[in-house]
Design a protein around this motif. Structure first.
Motif, short mmCIF file in Angstrom:
data_model
loop_
_atom_site.label_atom_id
_atom_site.label_comp_id
_atom_site.label_asym_id
_atom_site.label_seq_id
_atom_site.Cartn_x
_atom_site.Cartn_y
_atom_site.Cartn_z
N LEU A 1 -12.04 7.08 3.50
CA LEU A 1 -10.96 7.97 3.08
C LEU A 1 -9.62 7.47 3.60
O LEU A 1 -8.58 7.71 3.00
N MET A 2 -9.65 6.78 4.74
CA MET A 2 -8.40 6.37 5.36
C MET A 2 -7.97 4.99 4.94
O MET A 2 -6.96 4.47 5.40
N LEU A 3 -8.73 4.37 4.05
CA LEU A 3 -8.53 2.95 3.75
C LEU A 3 -7.13 2.64 3.24
O LEU A 3 -6.66 1.52 3.35
N LYS A 4 -6.46 3.62 2.68
CA LYS A 4 -5.11 3.32 2.18
C LYS A 4 -4.02 3.71 3.17
O LYS A 4 -2.91 3.23 3.07
N ARG A 5 -4.35 4.60 4.09
CA ARG A 5 -3.30 5.16 4.94
C ARG A 5 -3.45 4.76 6.40
O ARG A 5 -2.62 5.15 7.22
N PRO B 1 0.81 -1.21 0.00
CA PRO B 1 0.00 0.00 0.00
C PRO B 1 0.84 1.27 0.00
O PRO B 1 0.34 2.34 -0.27
N ARG B 2 2.10 1.15 0.34
CA ARG B 2 2.91 2.36 0.36
C ARG B 2 3.39 2.75 -1.03
O ARG B 2 4.07 3.73 -1.21
N SER B 3 3.08 1.90 -1.99
CA SER B 3 3.58 2.17 -3.33
C SER B 3 2.89 3.42 -3.87
O SER B 3 1.81 3.80 -3.43
N PRO B 4 3.51 4.06 -4.81
CA PRO B 4 3.00 5.35 -5.28
C PRO B 4 1.88 5.21 -6.30
O PRO B 4 1.82 5.99 -7.22
N LEU B 5 1.03 4.22 -6.14
CA LEU B 5 0.01 4.02 -7.15
C LEU B 5 -1.37 4.37 -6.60
O LEU B 5 -1.75 3.92 -5.53
N GLY B 6 -2.07 5.20 -7.35
CA GLY B 6 -3.45 5.48 -6.98
C GLY B 6 -4.34 4.83 -8.01
O GLY B 6 -4.04 4.88 -9.20
N CYS B 7 -5.42 4.21 -7.57
CA CYS B 7 -6.24 3.50 -8.54
C CYS B 7 -7.71 3.86 -8.36
O CYS B 7 -8.25 3.76 -7.26
N ARG C 1 -9.37 9.79 -1.96
CA ARG C 1 -8.47 8.83 -1.32
C ARG C 1 -7.30 8.49 -2.23
O ARG C 1 -6.16 8.43 -1.80
N GLU C 2 -7.61 8.28 -3.51
CA GLU C 2 -6.58 7.78 -4.40
C GLU C 2 -5.66 8.89 -4.92
O GLU C 2 -4.50 8.66 -5.18
N LEU C 3 -6.21 10.09 -5.09
CA LEU C 3 -5.37 11.16 -5.62
C LEU C 3 -4.90 12.11 -4.53
O LEU C 3 -3.99 12.91 -4.74
N GLY C 4 -5.53 12.04 -3.36
CA GLY C 4 -5.24 13.00 -2.30
C GLY C 4 -3.81 12.94 -1.80
O GLY C 4 -3.29 13.91 -1.31
N GLU C 5 -3.20 11.76 -1.91
CA GLU C 5 -1.84 11.63 -1.40
C GLU C 5 -0.81 11.88 -2.49
O GLU C 5 0.34 11.48 -2.36
N LYS C 6 -1.22 12.49 -3.59
CA LYS C 6 -0.34 12.80 -4.71
C LYS C 6 0.50 11.60 -5.15
O LYS C 6 1.73 11.62 -5.03
N PRO C 7 -0.16 10.55 -5.62
CA PRO C 7 0.61 9.38 -6.07
C PRO C 7 1.33 9.72 -7.37
O PRO C 7 0.93 10.62 -8.10
N ARG C 8 2.41 8.99 -7.63
CA ARG C 8 3.18 9.28 -8.83
C ARG C 8 2.60 8.55 -10.05
O ARG C 8 2.86 8.91 -11.18
N ILE C 9 1.89 7.48 -9.77
CA ILE C 9 1.25 6.75 -10.86
C ILE C 9 -0.24 6.66 -10.55
O ILE C 9 -0.62 6.37 -9.41
N ASN D 1 -20.82 11.80 -5.26
CA ASN D 1 -20.04 12.01 -4.04
C ASN D 1 -19.28 10.76 -3.64
O ASN D 1 -18.19 10.85 -3.09
N GLN D 2 -19.85 9.60 -3.92
CA GLN D 2 -19.10 8.38 -3.65
C GLN D 2 -17.83 8.36 -4.48
O GLN D 2 -16.74 8.03 -3.98
N GLN D 3 -17.97 8.74 -5.75
CA GLN D 3 -16.78 8.75 -6.60
C GLN D 3 -15.78 9.79 -6.12
O GLN D 3 -14.58 9.57 -6.19
N LYS D 4 -16.28 10.89 -5.58
CA LYS D 4 -15.36 11.90 -5.04
C LYS D 4 -14.56 11.32 -3.88
O LYS D 4 -13.39 11.65 -3.70
N VAL D 5 -15.22 10.49 -3.07
CA VAL D 5 -14.50 9.87 -1.96
C VAL D 5 -13.35 9.02 -2.51
O VAL D 5 -12.22 9.08 -2.02
#
Lengths: 331, 376, 510
Positions: free
Chosen positions: C366-370, C340-346, C424-432, C416-420
């Motif tokens: 929102l916290m599911l990845k972190r 999960p620490r990988s820089p991938l947002g999906c 979550r996926e883009l909020g941490e500025k993933p590189r991919i 709004n679900q999609q916004k969540v």
């Protein structure tokens, strides 16, 4: 009939068919119900319900046919409870099925005690009165065929009924629109709904049918094959049926093959058990040093092994175990 | 995409989302129990049993005095542990119906160690080792089902049920063979030497050391569920394995672990039961495993709820013994009817009442945020 | 022949349809246009007996009717093609049609039914194998099975609910003459869509719905595209476009774009086989995504997209080839899904199945990845205070409209679900970033939001792989476009290649 008069093979084959009959009966019902997408773990309890209903009613009235009819109705009644929770209430099918087993265990135990008390209070034996239990019915001249005669044409009445029912259900599933509906219900209830097929009603009917079948299978155990009742009478055969439907890949042919296979294991197991005490055959006699619990375990181990070998990569009805309509969201 | 299509029974995770909900937990549970009792009692009244007399004897036999009370607690202990076993597994989406088999094996290993296979001069190591070994035996037996699912795609529901029967006959075979007590043909183990019994905390009652341990365990599990990342992960795995996978949680590893913990709980229960209460084992050793499922559901998979449900079921069992022994001679099997009715009512009530409540709430427009995209 | 008068339908306090009046003539194709949630599907469900109107009346052939169930609708001669196919995959084409078109429980009516089917398939110039299981058919073929099924059950009125959503442009082009043939045979056709271009090509008259009300009925020729769009959505709203989100001229890009930068995500010769039949699901796929670009993967659904995504997520192991992340130093990270620490947002395709845990709160989702990383947990314990703080930030930043962070996500609207998910996926500025059909099922406003977020991530230098079946949206924001057809990936020369060329490649005819 004294096994000494038959050869080993005929005797075992006949016991096999006899032991497979309740599995086939209950299996047909379970197959239909699973095709429509409802998995009924409570089939064991339904069978037990059938056992107690058939035994007490046949014992009380002295009429086997009344016992059989009651068993079928009782199976359907308990199945209706299951349908109400899982189909109408959309509750979890596995959990409800487990509850059903517990219910049947409790109900049959209670009724059995009440029945015993009642018989004793009236100075009656709790054994089945003469004529209330069924005996084998030979089918005329066919029963005198070598091997096939005793194996297939000198069985209890419900065996013939089971064979006819299996054939009928097979034809229905394979060749009629009703069969199409049944198969579609388990795969895609939303399609059925769009075609104007009442999904829940049909599932209800399938579950009731399964209940009736399982009830009849229970009656077979208590008033045909043994003329006795015990609270652990079904001993997990219902669960074996569940495994067999998967093992048979949701097809009638596979199911019946599986049932015969397990009938064989069962009859072998029982023969081996009795062989400890009354042995007619040297082969069986030799095995008596093995504890008989090992043989009792055999059907379950075989069911597990069969599932382990064969269950891969067969999807089965896609919506099996899922409620309809599916929840969009309920907390 | 047939490649990812696995056996249907394995796609069931997420099914308990409604049960886990905390909405109206206590009123619903109490209402269910009351209704179930009422139903069964009125059923019995129809057959000619006086409901009031039954109730008074039942209360008397379950909580009237120190002995009934401790007996109820002692009976609640194995129910609590098998209930926790079912609860942990269900919460993580693993349908472990095999607590019965795991319970039996735990008891078998514990009784075997403490009677034949492990004799020391001092008692504590024997007791501890026997309990640990019983616990692990239960866990390993449960893992067998996980392994069958993982490598051979056998649905856990079916394998655990079938393994219950295998366990039953394994136990009987061993109680007939190496562990048979002399002098009886029945499958029965010798009695454990009194030195190896779990100590009684209140003398001359059945209140043994295991009971408080079990209740403390329930509290620990509650904390584990509510406060730790482990509990959060298992909840996510149970509610939506797909989302868990995307979030980087190893779903099948987690479920293996949950299954092992669940089996350990049940095995622990078996070991405590044999060392603390029965002190020997017979071929039919109670129905605690199956009843545990009912306990878990009544407690809505919440460890504290499970503790409460176990107490209720323990009282039910113990009180029913008194009713059976009394002049009423009510068959003890009625208890199973009550338990089953409790589960069925629980399912029905949560389906109809909560379902209706939530459905109306859902139809309300989400406050001022709807962009017209979702239809109910 | 069909006349709806003052139809209203409420779900709770929400009016899905408000006084809708509509009339249809024989032999005409009538279009119904509207946004998601405008009430189109509800209207269709009412016509087909799947829902009942609260008020209003329906007249069919001059008689007032109550359509209480699909059976009654079929008896009246109404056939419907649903947006999501209503086909049983394990049954054959003939069995599927028999399920819908035959009454009675016993005879599936094969012979008579085949005759009826052939009449229609001949008119549509199509010669299907009726004994083939539907599971083996392509999406376009399934669509036609649906149409033939509806024609066999109905015979007077054919309703099509967004029939082109899953089709490639060429398949759409084939559908249009087929529908004209149907209308020419004397049937009325009701065509529901939110795609303007098709409606303009196909329909004679249109009705535009907005928020459950009819805003226009009449000939399509009286309005131009802009006017129709305006009536549909109320105000002009553009699809966000790449061109609007380039960095201002003069300002140097903050990263090396294009050939200069090493790829962040690379697939080399990746092949995947389906386990049972041994068919290739992906064959020799080569793909690279660099920093600051959006690489679009076009293709008709079911050509291996699912498999490609799972390969990248590490959920399936390719038979051959490698999935490589980041610089060579990161390349040992083969399975970012597991790490999960990988820089991938999906952003997965099915948000409810794969991305969200509906019964859990917005905060938990929102916290599911972190949740297990440093500030949010300590020694395996959750630090809920930090969770609350971070999720409040994300809710603000991504404008998630929810009563509070503890609301179950399932209670929110789809957008709004999609916004969540996006938060979550883009909020941490993933590189991919891997986005699969990120706008599916969203209305225009929410789609634009999601696409803008992707463009913003692109500006921040993320490498974005966008797998999308809506070609127009895909082309609007992609730097490069590849086409996935039958498990094989082919890069196009977009933006030099035309939309039509890409459409042909999607069907494997180029």
């Amino acid at each position: 009939m004294n096994p000494a008069h038959e050869n080993v093979l005929t005797f075992l084959a006949r016991q096999t068919v006899s032991a497979a009959t309740p599995l086939i009966l209950a299996g047909i019902g379970e197959l239909v119900s699973e095709l429509t997408g409802v998995i009924d773990i409570g089939i064991e309890g339904l069978m037990l319900t059938g056992c107690i209903a058939a035994y007490t009613i046949a014992g009380a009235t002295g009429h086997g046919s009344l016992g059989l009819a009651t068993a079928i109705l009782a199976g359907m009644a308990v199945a209706a409870l299951f349908a109400a929770t899982t189909i109408s209430g959309r509750a979890d099918q596995i959990v409800s099925g487990t509850a059903l087993n517990l219910l049947a265990l409790g109900l049959s135990g209670t009724i059995w005690s009440l029945y015993q008390n009642w018989r004793e209070n009236h100075d009656l034996s709790t054994a089945l009165p003469h004529g209330a239990g069924y005996s084998r019915q030979a089918v005329g001249a066919l029963a005198r065929l070598p091997f096939f005669g005793p194996v297939f044409f000198d069985q209890y009445g419900l065996f013939y009924a089971a064979v006819l029912l299996a054939a009928l259900v097979w034809v229905i599933i394979r060749f009629t629109r009703l069969g199409l509906i049944l198969r579609a219900l388990g795969d895609s209830p939303q399609t059925c709904q769009a075609c104007g097929i009442a999904v829940r009603t049909w599932r209800w009917l399938a579950v009731l049918f399964a209940g009736g079948c399982a009830g009849a299978a229970g009656a077979y155990l208590s008033i045909m094959r043994t003329h006795a009742f015990a609270t652990d009478m079904t001993g997990g055969q219902g669960f074996v049926v569940l495994a067999l439907v998967i093992f048979g890949r949701w097809s009638m042919g596979g199911l019946i093959l599986g049932c015969l296979f397990f009938g064989a294991i069962n009859s072998l197991q029982q023969t081996l058990q009795t062989a400890r005490y009354t042995s007619h055959y040297a082969v069986l006699h030799a095995l008596q040093s093995v504890p008989f619990e090992v043989f009792q375990m055999l059907p379950y181990v075989a069911a597990l092994a069969a599932l382990a070998v064969l269950s891969r990569n067969h999807p089965g009805p896609r919506q099996l175990g899922r409620p309809w309509p599916e929840y969009t969201y309920l907390s | 995409m047939t490649t990812f299509h696995s056996s249907p029974l394995q796609r069931h995770a997420g099914r308990f989302s409604r049960l886990i909900s905390t909405v109206a937990l206590i009123p619903l549970a109490i209402g269910t129990c009351g209704l179930a009792l009422g139903l069964v009692l009125s059923g019995l009244a129809l057959v000619g049993y006086p409901p009031l007399a039954i109730m008074s004897r039942w209360v008397d036999g379950s909580i009237g005095g120190i002995y009934p009370l401790t007996n109820s607690l002692a009976d609640a202990c194995p129910l609590l542990l098998t209930g926790l076993a079912a609860g942990i597994a269900f919460r993580g989406g693993v349908l472990n119906i095999g607590a019965q088999g795991q319970f039996l094996l735990g008891a078998l290993v514990a009784v075997g160690l403490s009677t034949r296979w492990l004799i020391f001069h001092s008692a504590p190591p024997v007791i501890i080792l026997a309990i640990l070994a019983g616990t692990f035996a239960g866990g390993l037996w449960a893992l067998l089902a996980s392994i069958l699912e993982r490598y051979r795609s056998v649905p856990i529901v079916l394998s655990t049920i079938l393994l219950n029967f295998v366990a039953l006959y394994v136990v009987r075979a061993i109680l007939q063979g190496p562990l048979q007590a002399g002098g009886t043909p029945a499958p029965q183990s010798p009695q454990i030497a009194p030195a190896y019994w779990l100590p009684e905390l209140i003398p001359f009652t059945s209140f043994h050391l295991g009971i408080p341990i079990a209740f403390v365990l329930a509290v620990l599990f509650y904390a584990l569920n509510q406060r730790t990342t482990f509990g959060f992960e298992s909840l996510v795995v149970g509610l939506n394995p797909g989302a868990a996978r995307l979030a980087g949680i190893g779903v099948s590893r987690k479920q293996f672990l949950l299954m092992f913990m669940s089996g350990c709980c049940a095995g622990f229960g078996g070991a405590l039961q044999v060392l603390g209460v029965t002190h020997f084992m017979t071929g039919s050793f109670g129905n605690y495993g199956y009843a545990g499922i009912a306990v878990a559901l009544l407690g809505r998979l919440n460890p504290l709820g499970i503790a409460g449900a176990a107490l209720f079921f323990g009282m039910l069992d113990t009180g029913a013994l008194r009713v059976e022994e009394s002049s009423l001679a009510l068959p003890h099997a009625v208890v199973n009817v009550v338990k089953a009715v409790v589960i069925l009512l629980m399912l029905l009530l949560s389906a109809y009442l909560l379902g209706r409540k939530l459905r109306t709430r859902q139809v309300d427009p989400p406050p001022a945020n709807d962009q017209g995209s979702d239809k109910p | 022949m069909l006349q709806l008068t003052n139809i209203s339908k409420h779900f709770g306090p929400v009016a899905a349809l408000d006084n809708v009046t509509l009339s249809l003539r024989q032999g005409a194709i009538h279009g119904i246009l509207g946004e998601n949630g405008a009430g189109k599907s509800t209207l269709m469900n009412i016509l087909f007996g799947l829902a009942r109107p609260d008020t209003g009346k329906i007249e069919f052939d001059g008689r007032r009717v109550r359509i209480a169930s699909p059976v009654i609708a079929q008896r009246l001669g109404i056939g419907m093609v649903h947006q999501h196919f209503k086909l049983v995959e394990s049954l054959t084409v003939l069995e599927n049609i028999s399920l819908a078109a035959v009454r009675g429980l016993w005879s599936p009516g094969r012979r008579e039914l085949i005759g009826r089917i052939r009449i229609w398939t001949d008119r549509l110039h199509w010669n299907p194998d009726l004994e083939k299981p539907v599971a083996d058919l392509s999406v376009g073929q399934r669509q036609r099975v649906e149409i033939v099924k509806a024609l066999c059950t109905g015979g007077k009125l054919l309703i099509l609910d967004e029939p082109t959503a899953v089709l490639a442009p060429q398949e759409v082009a084939e559908l249009i003459p087929a529908l004209r043939a149907v209308a020419a045979a004397g049937m009325a056709v009701l065509f529901i869509s939110h795609k303007l271009a098709e409606v303009q090509k196909l329909c004679d008259r249109i009705t535009i719905l907005r928020k459950g009300r009819v805003v226009y009925t009449g000939s399509i020729r009286e309005l131009d595209a802009g006017q129709i769009a305006e009536k549909m959505i109320g105000a002009r709203l553009k699809i966000p476009h790449l061109a609007d989100h380039q960095e201002p001229p003069g300002e140097a890009p903050r990263w090396d774009r294009g050939e200069l930068s090493p790829p962040r995500l690379e697939l080399r010769n990746v092949s995947v086989r389906s386990s049972h039949q041994g068919a290739w699901l992906l064959f020799n796929v080569n793909l690279s995504v660099r920093s600051g670009e959006i690489h679009g993967i076009a293709g008709v659904d079911g050509n291996g997209q699912d498999c490609l995504v799972r390969c990248i997520l590490g959920q399936i192991e390719p038979v051959d080839g490698n999935v490589i992340f980041g610089d060579s130093s990161d390349s040992h990270r083969k399975t970012p899904g597991i790490n999960p620490r990988s820089p991938l947002g999906c952003i997965p395709e099915d948000r409810q199945r794969e991305a969200l845990v509906l019964p859990l709160s917005v905060q938990a989702n929102l916290m599911l990845k972190r949740y297990h990383t440093s500030p949010f947990s300590w020694m395996g314990l959750c630090r809920f205070g930090r969770w609350r703080q971070r999720s409040a930030e994300l809710i603000r930043q991504f404008d998630i409209r929810c009563p509070d962070a503890q609301t179950p996500v399932g209670m929110l609207s789809g957008g709004n679900q999609q916004k969540v998910v996006v938060a979550r996926e883009l909020g941490e500025k993933p590189r991919i970033i891997l986005a699969v059909n990120p706008t599916r099922g969203l209305d225009v406003g929410a789609s634009a939001f999601v696409m803008k977020q992707l463009l913003a991530a692109r500006r921040d230098g993320a490498a974005i792989l966008l797998v999308h079946s809506d070609l127009d949206e895909l082309l609007a924001i992609s730097d490069r476009v590849s086409v996935l057809y039958n498990g094989q990936l082919q890069e196009t020369s977009w933006p030099d290649a035309s939309r039509e060329q890409i459409g042909k490649m999607m069907l494997g005819v180029a």
